[in-house]
Structures are given as structure tokens and as C-alpha cells.
Design a protein around this motif. Structure first.
Motif, PDB file in Angstrom:
ATOM      1  N   ALA A 192      47.836  26.359  34.393  1.00 50.61           N
ATOM      2  CA  ALA A 192      48.516  26.855  33.192  1.00 50.61           C
ATOM      3  C   ALA A 192      49.255  25.712  32.525  1.00 50.61           C
ATOM      4  N   GLY A 193      49.220  25.690  31.221  1.00 51.65           N
ATOM      5  CA  GLY A 193      49.938  24.668  30.472  1.00 51.65           C
ATOM      6  C   GLY A 193      51.404  25.032  30.307  1.00 51.65           C
ATOM      7  N   ALA A 194      52.193  24.043  29.954  1.00 55.10           N
ATOM      8  CA  ALA A 194      53.615  24.280  29.668  1.00 55.10           C
ATOM      9  C   ALA A 194      54.097  23.194  28.721  1.00 55.10           C
ATOM     10  N   SER A 195      54.831  23.599  27.710  1.00 52.41           N
ATOM     11  CA  SER A 195      55.367  22.637  26.740  1.00 52.41           C
ATOM     12  C   SER A 195      56.884  22.544  26.806  1.00 52.41           C
ATOM     13  N   SER A 196      57.474  23.232  27.798  1.00 58.25           N
ATOM     14  CA  SER A 196      58.924  23.178  27.977  1.00 58.25           C
ATOM     15  C   SER A 196      59.262  23.496  29.427  1.00 58.25           C
ATOM     16  N   ILE A 197      60.481  23.129  29.838  1.00 59.81           N
ATOM     17  CA  ILE A 197      60.934  23.451  31.183  1.00 59.81           C
ATOM     18  C   ILE A 197      60.996  24.957  31.375  1.00 59.81           C
TER      19      ILE A 197
ATOM     20  N   ARG B  65      41.084  28.189  34.352  1.00 60.09           N
ATOM     21  CA  ARG B  65      41.820  27.888  33.122  1.00 60.09           C
ATOM     22  C   ARG B  65      41.720  29.125  32.246  1.00 60.09           C
ATOM     23  N   GLY B  66      42.606  29.233  31.279  1.00 55.40           N
ATOM     24  CA  GLY B  66      42.560  30.375  30.359  1.00 55.40           C
ATOM     25  C   GLY B  66      42.876  31.707  30.995  1.00 55.40           C
ATOM     26  N   SER B  67      43.641  31.711  32.072  1.00 52.12           N
ATOM     27  CA  SER B  67      43.895  32.965  32.787  1.00 52.12           C
ATOM     28  C   SER B  67      44.839  33.906  32.056  1.00 52.12           C
ATOM     29  N   LEU B  68      45.544  33.398  31.043  1.00 50.67           N
ATOM     30  CA  LEU B  68      46.384  34.263  30.203  1.00 50.67           C
ATOM     31  C   LEU B  68      45.670  34.654  28.913  1.00 50.67           C
TER      32      LEU B  68
ATOM     33  N   ASN C 191      51.996  38.245  32.749  1.00 48.66           N
ATOM     34  CA  ASN C 191      51.633  36.914  33.236  1.00 48.66           C
ATOM     35  C   ASN C 191      51.328  36.963  34.727  1.00 48.66           C
ATOM     36  N   GLY C 192      52.241  37.585  35.483  1.00 45.86           N
ATOM     37  CA  GLY C 192      52.067  37.667  36.926  1.00 45.86           C
ATOM     38  C   GLY C 192      50.827  38.445  37.301  1.00 45.86           C
ATOM     39  N   LEU C 193      50.587  39.528  36.586  1.00 40.62           N
ATOM     40  CA  LEU C 193      49.397  40.339  36.825  1.00 40.62           C
ATOM     41  C   LEU C 193      48.136  39.502  36.603  1.00 40.62           C
TER      42      LEU C 193
ATOM     43  N   MET D 298      49.341  27.454  41.769  1.00 38.97           N
ATOM     44  CA  MET D 298      49.502  27.231  40.334  1.00 38.97           C
ATOM     45  C   MET D 298      49.436  25.739  40.060  1.00 38.97           C
ATOM     46  N   GLY D 299      48.610  25.361  39.101  1.00 32.83           N
ATOM     47  CA  GLY D 299      48.529  23.977  38.680  1.00 32.83           C
ATOM     48  C   GLY D 299      49.113  23.816  37.287  1.00 32.83           C
ATOM     49  N   LEU D 300      49.502  22.616  36.968  1.00 31.01           N
ATOM     50  CA  LEU D 300      50.042  22.320  35.631  1.00 31.01           C
ATOM     51  C   LEU D 300      48.980  21.611  34.812  1.00 31.01           C
ATOM     52  N   GLY D 301      48.608  22.229  33.687  1.00 32.57           N
ATOM     53  CA  GLY D 301      47.642  21.624  32.783  1.00 32.57           C
ATOM     54  C   GLY D 301      48.328  20.641  31.851  1.00 32.57           C
ATOM     55  N   GLY D 302      47.762  19.447  31.724  1.00 31.97           N
ATOM     56  CA  GLY D 302      48.396  18.398  30.942  1.00 31.97           C
ATOM     57  C   GLY D 302      48.277  18.545  29.441  1.00 31.97           C
ATOM     58  N   MET D 303      47.312  19.317  28.976  1.00 36.92           N
ATOM     59  CA  MET D 303      47.027  19.362  27.544  1.00 36.92           C
ATOM     60  C   MET D 303      48.215  19.809  26.706  1.00 36.92           C
ATOM     61  N   SER D 304      49.074  20.658  27.267  1.00 43.24           N
ATOM     62  CA  SER D 304      50.202  21.207  26.500  1.00 43.24           C
ATOM     63  C   SER D 304      51.465  20.366  26.578  1.00 43.24           C
TER      64      SER D 304
END
Length: 305
Positions: A263-268, A196-199, A245-247, A16-22
Motif C-alpha cells: 500500500a502506498g502512503a504520502s503522509s505519516i 497491489r491495488g488492494s483498496l 481498509n482492514g476488510l 504489509m509493504g510500503l509502495g514507493g510510488m506515493s
């Protein structure tokens, strides 16, 4: 967290990578999310010089200060812009790329980039010139490896045949299986895929479908009715062991040559949910076959090889 090498390189990226855009533009928030990601085993961070016109790189640079050795850092170039001026234009020239990398290094406050990616591309580009730029940057030590961010089969093939790319970033999910036709070819070339866009813009999550804006008018070749029916089937068959999500993540990672899902993330809390999802049970072969059976196996209609 499991790590997989990008192509034949020594870059070992978390699945899993963290996308910076979010991440947003608040440095403290961004730093807390990145700190949590690293703590949870994520080492692959993805950004681009275009995100917030360079500000995203600046924020990530500040957030990883003192932790550079824990990070596989990927950024992108090819879109020329002027800070403070709206809009950008495509420029894959050697002159631009060799100038852009220095600007990215400055914003990130680092000495080298682990993975430098061309942020797009067309078949009409001066591809040999673009490849030459990346090869020179690698020899000069500004980058460790280079890759491509594209969904165009004809562009992907040109770079796979003519360059030393180790990875391709592509939109890929259960609802967008178009990249699968390229997987045997990329596996043969020993080139990894980063997704990217896996969700699928939130459609493949446990959020109520009526709350997902992207689902209201359908998604790619799926109508809104088809999306609702498919989600029901997926939840009924796999909801007892996996979140949606996991699926979604495991479906992508089960396919060679996928190395990492970004995947992006905007919170912990969101980064924790993403990591929890990727630790769900892996899918059995029969489950994968069933998902493939009930979903559309579309192919790219444009930019053919």
C-alpha cells in the motif's frame, strides 16, 4: 507485524509493504514516512526504476541509509527510459536488465537488491533470455531473489514453469478477484503473491464514495450503483469490527499464497492508518465465504494460459 516468506526463499516480508510510488519527491517527507513504517513493523519496501524516472529509487536509497539491514527492498526493471526524456519502451533483453540493475543499485546506494522483479512481460518476449539475465544476477550477487510483476496468466505460467521466481506482484482485491483462479497453481509451485491495488483505488476505504474519483464511472465489471450497494453491505455486516481498509487487506491476506499487501502512503498519518487497518480483527471462514458469495468472481478474458 507478521512476516511471511516469499516462496521458498529466506526473504521474510511484512504482511504489509510500503509502495514507493506515493512517497513523492521531497526527501524529508519520504524519509519520515519510511522511518514510521519501519517503526511500525513494515520491512518490505517496493519501488521501480520507472517511478519518477529513477528518482524514487534515489529517494528511498537516501531514506534507508544506515538502516539497510531492516529492509527487504524490492525494485523492478524492463522499461527502458532516458532520464530527462519523456516516455519509455519495453525491453526485457539480457543486456538491458543487466545494465538496469547496476543503475538501480547506484541510485539506491546499496550493494544488492533483495527482490528484483520483471516489470511486466508478454508471451512474445525472449523469456529464456530474460530468465538467464535474472539467474546470472543472482549468481553474481547483485540480487538475492527475483520475481515477476504481471497479471497475464500466460506470462505467469511461463515464468512459473521455466524460472526460479519466488513471487508475483498482482493487482488483487475484493473487487478484482481475477487472480484467485491462479492461486492453487501458484501454491503448488510454492510461488508467493504480493498484491497491489488492494483498496481498489480508494473504493474500499471509509471515504465517502462520492469523493472517490475511481468509483464515478464504475470499477472493472462493477457499475457505480453496484459499488455503492456492495459498500453498504460490507459496512453494515463488518463495520462494527473492521474498517473497509482492514476488510480489504485481510481478505487478500487470508488467501494462500498471498504473502504481503503493498500500500502506498504520502503522509505519516496514512501509514499509521494502513498499519491500524491491518491490525483489525482477521476474518472468520464464514465471513470470507460470504464476501466471496456477494462479490464477482471474474476471470481474465485475455492472455489466457
Amino acid at each position: 507485524m507478521e512476516k511471511r516468506n516469499l516462496g521458498q526463499s529466506s526473504l521474510s516480508a511484512s504482511t504489509m509493504g510500503l509502495g514507493g510510488m506515493s512517497l513523492g519527491t521531497n526527501i524529508e517527507t519520504a524519509k519520515s514516512i519510511i522511518d514510521e513504517a519501519l517503526e511500525l513493523g513494515i520491512n518490505y519496501l517496493d519501488t521501480a526504476d520507472l517511478y519518477d524516472y529513477g528518482q524514487n529509487e534515489e529517494i528511498i536509497g537516501k531514506a534507508i541509509k544506515g538502516k539497510r539491514d531492516q529492509v527487504i527492498l524490492a525494485t523492478k526493471a524492463g522499461n527502458r527510459f532516458t532520464p530527462g526524456k519523456e516516455g519509455w519502451e519495453w525491453d526485457p533483453s539480457k543486456a538491458h536488465i543487466k545494465n538496469a540493475v547496476k543503475n538501480s543499485l547506484s541510485r539506491l546506494s546499496i550493494d544488492y537488491i533483495d527482490l528484483y522483479q520483471l516489470h511486466g512481460g508478454t508471451i512474445d518476449d525472449p523469456i529464456d533470455e530474460t530468465i538467464s539475465a535474472f539467474e546470472e544476477l543472482k549468481r553474481e550477487g547483485y540480487i538475492r531473489e527475483y520475481g515477476l510483476s504481471s497479471i497475464r496468466p500466460n506470462v505467469i505460467k511461463e515464468y512459473a514453469e521455466r524460472s526460479g521466481i519466488v513471487s508475483i506482484m498482482m493487482q488483487y482485491s475484493i473487487l478484482d478477484r481475477r487472480p484467485e483462479e491462479l492461486f492453487p497453481y501458484l501454491e503448488e509451485k510454492q510461488i508467493s503473491v504480493v498484491t497491489r491495488g488492494s483498496l481498489a483505488k480508494g473504493i474500499l476505504t471509509n471515504r465517502a464514495l462520492h469523493q472517490v474519483k475511481a468509483a464515478k464511472d464504475g470499477y472493472l465489471s462493477y457499475s457505480s450503483k453496484e459499488l455503492a450497494q456492495l459498500r453498504d453491505i460490507l459496512q453494515q455486516n463488518y463495520g462494527h469490527t473492521n474498517s473497509l481498509n482492514g476488510l480489504a487487506y485481510h481478505y487478500c491476506l487470508s488467501h494462500s499464497p498471498v504473502a504481503s499487501v503493498v500500500a502506498g502512503a504520502s503522509s505519516i498519518e496514512q501509514i499509521r492508518q494502513n498499519v491500524k487497518a491491518i491490525t483489525d480483527e482477521s476474518l472468520a471462514e464464514k465471513e470470507l465465504e460470504n464476501i466471496a458469495r456477494i462479490t464477482k468472481n471474474d476471470v481474465y478474458e485475455q492472455h489466457r494460459m
